[in-house]
Scaffold this active site. Structure first.
Site, PDB file in Angstrom:
ATOM      1  N   GLY A  11     -23.667   7.313  -4.511  1.00 19.63           N
ATOM      2  CA  GLY A  11     -24.231   6.084  -5.060  1.00 19.63           C
ATOM      3  C   GLY A  11     -23.128   5.043  -5.211  1.00 19.63           C
ATOM      4  N   LEU A  12     -23.468   3.930  -5.837  1.00 16.91           N
ATOM      5  CA  LEU A  12     -22.500   2.846  -6.045  1.00 16.91           C
ATOM      6  C   LEU A  12     -21.416   3.344  -7.013  1.00 16.91           C
ATOM      7  CD1 LEU A  12     -22.229  -0.156  -5.208  1.00 16.91           C
ATOM      8  CD2 LEU A  12     -23.483  -0.739  -7.281  1.00 16.91           C
ATOM      9  N   VAL A  13     -20.157   3.245  -6.563  1.00 19.67           N
ATOM     10  CA  VAL A  13     -19.061   3.847  -7.327  1.00 19.67           C
ATOM     11  C   VAL A  13     -18.385   2.773  -8.195  1.00 19.67           C
ATOM     12  CG1 VAL A  13     -16.927   5.166  -7.166  1.00 19.67           C
ATOM     13  CG2 VAL A  13     -18.689   5.435  -5.398  1.00 19.67           C
ATOM     14  N   LYS A  45     -22.889   3.648   8.528  1.00 20.88           N
ATOM     15  CA  LYS A  45     -22.849   4.824   7.645  1.00 20.88           C
ATOM     16  C   LYS A  45     -23.947   5.824   8.035  1.00 20.88           C
ATOM     17  CE  LYS A  45     -20.305   5.471   4.830  1.00 20.88           C
ATOM     18  NZ  LYS A  45     -18.910   6.017   5.002  1.00 20.88           N
ATOM     19  N   VAL A  72     -12.689   9.616   4.422  1.00 21.07           N
ATOM     20  CA  VAL A  72     -13.134   8.595   3.465  1.00 21.07           C
ATOM     21  C   VAL A  72     -13.170   7.217   4.132  1.00 21.07           C
ATOM     22  CG1 VAL A  72     -12.677   7.588   1.184  1.00 21.07           C
ATOM     23  CG2 VAL A  72     -12.048   9.966   1.613  1.00 21.07           C
ATOM     24  N   TYR A 126     -23.080  -2.313   7.889  1.00 20.97           N
ATOM     25  CA  TYR A 126     -22.551  -1.221   7.061  1.00 20.97           C
ATOM     26  C   TYR A 126     -23.558  -0.062   7.004  1.00 20.97           C
ATOM     27  CZ  TYR A 126     -20.794   1.297   2.956  1.00 20.97           C
ATOM     28  OH  TYR A 126     -20.344   2.290   2.097  1.00 20.97           O
ATOM     29  N   LYS A 169       0.840  -1.215   0.000  1.00 28.65           N
ATOM     30  CA  LYS A 169       0.000   0.000   0.000  1.00 28.65           C
ATOM     31  C   LYS A 169       0.870   1.259   0.000  1.00 28.65           C
ATOM     32  CE  LYS A 169      -4.131  -1.939   2.084  1.00 28.65           C
ATOM     33  NZ  LYS A 169      -5.088  -1.960   3.180  1.00 28.65           N
TER      34      LYS A 169
HETATM   35  N1  LIG Z   1     -17.434   2.292  -3.229  1.00 26.04           N
HETATM   36  C1  LIG Z   1     -18.696   2.703  -3.125  1.00 26.04           C
HETATM   37  O1  LIG Z   1     -19.556   2.334  -3.935  1.00 26.04           O
HETATM   38  C2  LIG Z   1     -19.103   3.644  -2.038  1.00 26.04           C
HETATM   39  C3  LIG Z   1     -20.373   4.250  -2.130  1.00 26.04           C
HETATM   40  C4  LIG Z   1     -20.763   5.143  -1.136  1.00 26.04           C
HETATM   41  C5  LIG Z   1     -19.891   5.438  -0.099  1.00 26.04           C
HETATM   42  N2  LIG Z   1     -18.682   4.823  -0.017  1.00 26.04           N
HETATM   43  C6  LIG Z   1     -17.791   5.155   1.106  1.00 26.04           C
HETATM   44  O2  LIG Z   1     -16.523   5.499   0.600  1.00 26.04           O
HETATM   45  C7  LIG Z   1     -15.530   5.186   1.551  1.00 26.04           C
HETATM   46  C8  LIG Z   1     -14.424   4.391   0.887  1.00 26.04           C
HETATM   47  O3  LIG Z   1     -14.965   3.192   0.366  1.00 26.04           O
HETATM   48  P1  LIG Z   1     -14.225   2.351  -0.753  1.00 26.04           P
HETATM   49  O4  LIG Z   1     -15.245   1.851  -1.676  1.00 26.04           O
HETATM   50  O5  LIG Z   1     -13.091   3.125  -1.265  1.00 26.04           O
HETATM   51  O6  LIG Z   1     -13.749   1.083   0.101  1.00 26.04           O
HETATM   52  P2  LIG Z   1     -12.317   0.504   0.442  1.00 26.04           P
HETATM   53  O7  LIG Z   1     -11.462   0.449  -0.752  1.00 26.04           O
HETATM   54  O8  LIG Z   1     -12.573  -0.765   1.167  1.00 26.04           O
HETATM   55  O9  LIG Z   1     -11.730   1.563   1.439  1.00 26.04           O
HETATM   56  C9  LIG Z   1     -11.991   1.532   2.795  1.00 26.04           C
HETATM   57  C10 LIG Z   1     -10.928   2.365   3.462  1.00 26.04           C
HETATM   58  O10 LIG Z   1     -11.225   2.415   4.860  1.00 26.04           O
HETATM   59  C11 LIG Z   1     -10.037   2.156   5.542  1.00 26.04           C
HETATM   60  N3  LIG Z   1     -10.344   1.500   6.822  1.00 26.04           N
HETATM   61  C12 LIG Z   1     -11.036   0.360   7.026  1.00 26.04           C
HETATM   62  N4  LIG Z   1     -11.093   0.101   8.345  1.00 26.04           N
HETATM   63  C13 LIG Z   1     -10.426   1.092   8.960  1.00 26.04           C
HETATM   64  C14 LIG Z   1     -10.117   1.377  10.302  1.00 26.04           C
HETATM   65  N5  LIG Z   1     -10.497   0.577  11.299  1.00 26.04           N
HETATM   66  N6  LIG Z   1      -9.389   2.486  10.572  1.00 26.04           N
HETATM   67  C15 LIG Z   1      -8.959   3.301   9.574  1.00 26.04           C
HETATM   68  N7  LIG Z   1      -9.207   3.073   8.284  1.00 26.04           N
HETATM   69  C16 LIG Z   1      -9.941   1.989   7.986  1.00 26.04           C
HETATM   70  C17 LIG Z   1      -9.177   1.266   4.668  1.00 26.04           C
HETATM   71  O11 LIG Z   1      -7.861   1.562   5.025  1.00 26.04           O
HETATM   72  P3  LIG Z   1      -6.620   0.568   4.992  1.00 26.04           P
HETATM   73  O12 LIG Z   1      -5.946   0.825   3.682  1.00 26.04           O
HETATM   74  O13 LIG Z   1      -5.786   0.965   6.138  1.00 26.04           O
HETATM   75  O14 LIG Z   1      -7.142  -0.840   5.071  1.00 26.04           O
HETATM   76  C18 LIG Z   1      -9.542   1.776   3.284  1.00 26.04           C
HETATM   77  O15 LIG Z   1      -8.693   2.813   2.919  1.00 26.04           O
HETATM   78  C19 LIG Z   1     -16.248   4.458   2.691  1.00 26.04           C
HETATM   79  O16 LIG Z   1     -16.517   5.391   3.705  1.00 26.04           O
HETATM   80  C20 LIG Z   1     -17.534   3.991   2.042  1.00 26.04           C
HETATM   81  O17 LIG Z   1     -18.554   3.866   2.977  1.00 26.04           O
HETATM   82  C21 LIG Z   1     -18.267   3.924  -0.966  1.00 26.04           C
END
Ligand SMILES: NC(=O)c1ccc[n+]([C@@H]2O[C@H](COP(=O)([O-])OP(=O)(O)OC[C@H]3O[C@@H](n4cnc5c(N)ncnc54)[C@H](OP(=O)(O)O)[C@@H]3O)[C@@H](O)[C@H]2O)c1
Length: 342
Positions: free
Chosen positions: A200-202, A173, A84, A169, A44
């Site tokens: 939305g779903l990304v 959220k 994030v 989740y 990472k």
């Molecule tokens: N993808 C979507 O469709 C979508 C849609 C709406 C909202 N979101 C929101 O966007 C954000 C990022 O999602 P993503 O899709 O990019 O998912 P992701 O790739 O799984 O990213 C999650 C991030 O959270 C970090 N994380 C997890 N547990 C943690 C902890 N205990 N302490 C600190 N950091 C932690 C991870 O960090 P590490 O690198 O350290 O593991 C990772 O960087 C989230 O808040 C999610 O709810 C996503």
């Protein structure tokens, strides 16, 4: 003259959305304090360090939401904070929090408090989810007439297509977003503006060498992944259709919220809506090589209420990617990462 290059913090900088956002911020000349849970994770760290301009403008910090005070150092001296990161799985060794919701809520509180204490942070921008904005009525009996920023998903009901992971989740959220927005009402933190982007779903592209869970959901009808497909069905159940947004638009929206001179409050952030059947139709028409079985179409009919996504657009934000581009880019990403058995 005020410099347009800012010092900003991105929590969860190596995640799917986080890494795309860090890359864009560095390209625009900003100095980025990015957090990740483990600075000893060389894959990472080297991935982030390889981004253009990272050698001079990226500083990495170790911080875990289960020890939320750890974010203070990364936030110190920044003008904008993008929160994030979110805990997806509960840390069972935690004695402090019983589940991801408690950890996520404590995390946003601690991060918002650090922003206030810093005396430099002007705005905290939280990556929220549209899964927290179902138009379902609180008693579960019927839907409101319009899905907009006033809607909050009832977290104590049970849903046909949910499971423990998805409910945890949605609950984390929803409650974390409510908590962080409460800072806009708090007299003691009136210097801090809080924006939440209920995304939305990304999908679309990725900088990572594996598909994110959200890309996995978007491609689930083609890959035949039932776990991800269940995620689509749950979205349709609580929202009526699947709200979609391209990764590039989602990160541009975050940066737009930083660049506005004044901005606070909750904003839905989604470019398009499509039902499960409409997504399947698109794939059948444009990617006839893939055969979608009946198991991967249909799904529970959700609310048929009106959607109102215009609040962010009225602020001046423009989405650049339509349904075709989101799905085409997702398929291309899937092919590049070898997720199909073509
Ligand atoms: N993808 C979507 O469709 C979508 C849609 C709406 C909202 N979101 C929101 O966007 C954000 C990022 O999602 P993503 O899709 O990019 O998912 P992701 O790739 O799984 O990213 C999650 C991030 O959270 C970090 N994380 C997890 N547990 C943690 C902890 N205990 N302490 C600190 N950091 C932690 C991870 O960090 P590490 O690198 O350290 O593991 C990772 O960087 C989230 O808040 C999610 O709810 C996503």
């Amino acid at each position: 003259m005020e410099s347009s290059c800012k010092k900003v913090c991105v929590t969860g900088g190596s995640g799917y959305i986080g890494s795309w956002l860090v890359k864009k911020l560095l390209e625009k000349g900003h100095t980025v304090h990015a957090t990740l849970r483990n600075l000893g994770d060389t894959s990472k760290v080297s991935f982030l360090k390889s981004l253009p301009n990272a050698d001079t403008r990226l500083v990495l910090f170790q911080a875990d939401i289960y020890n939320p005070d750890e974010f203070e150092l990364a936030i110190k001296g920044c003008e904008f904070v993008f929160h994030v990161a979110t805990p997806m799985l509960h840390s069972p060794q935690s004695t402090q929090y019983k589940d991801t919701t408690e950890a996520a809520v404590a995390g946003v509180k601690s991060i918002a408090d650090s922003c206030v204490r810093s005396q430099t942070v002007k705005r905290l921008i939280y990556t929220a989810s549209v899964m927290a904005s179902s138009p379902l009525k609180e008693d579960g009996l019927g839907f409101k007439s319009c899905l907009d920023e006033s809607c909050w998903t009832p977290v104590n009901l049970s849903y046909q297509h949910s499971n423990d992971f998805m409910m945890a989740y949605v609950k984390s959220k929803t409650l974390a977003e409510k908590e962080v927005l409460s800072y806009n009402e708090d007299q003691n933190s009136d210097q801090l503006e809080v924006v939440t982007l209920a995304c939305g779903l990304v999908a679309g592209g990725t900088l990572q060498n594996y598909p994110s869970a959200s890309i996995g959901c978007v491609l689930s009808q083609l890959t035949g992944n039932l776990i991800y497909y269940e995620g689509l069905r749950f979205l349709q159940e609580i929202l009526g259709t699947i709200p979609l947004i391209h990764i590039d638009d989602v990160c541009e929206a975050h940066i737009f919220c930083m660049e506005k001179p004044v901005m606070k409050g909750r904003f839905l952030c989604s470019a398009v809506n499509a039902t499960i059947n409409e997504i399947a139709d698109f794939y059948c028409e444009n990617y006839p090589k893939f055969k979608i079985t009946e198991k991967f179409t249909g799904g529970v009919e959700g609310p048929t209420c009106k959607w109102d996504y215009t609040k962010l657009v009225k602020e001046g934000f423009e989405y650049k990617y339509d349904l075709k581009k989101i799905l085409d880019d997702s398929v291309e990403t899937g092919r590049r990462l070898g997720v199909f058995s073509e």
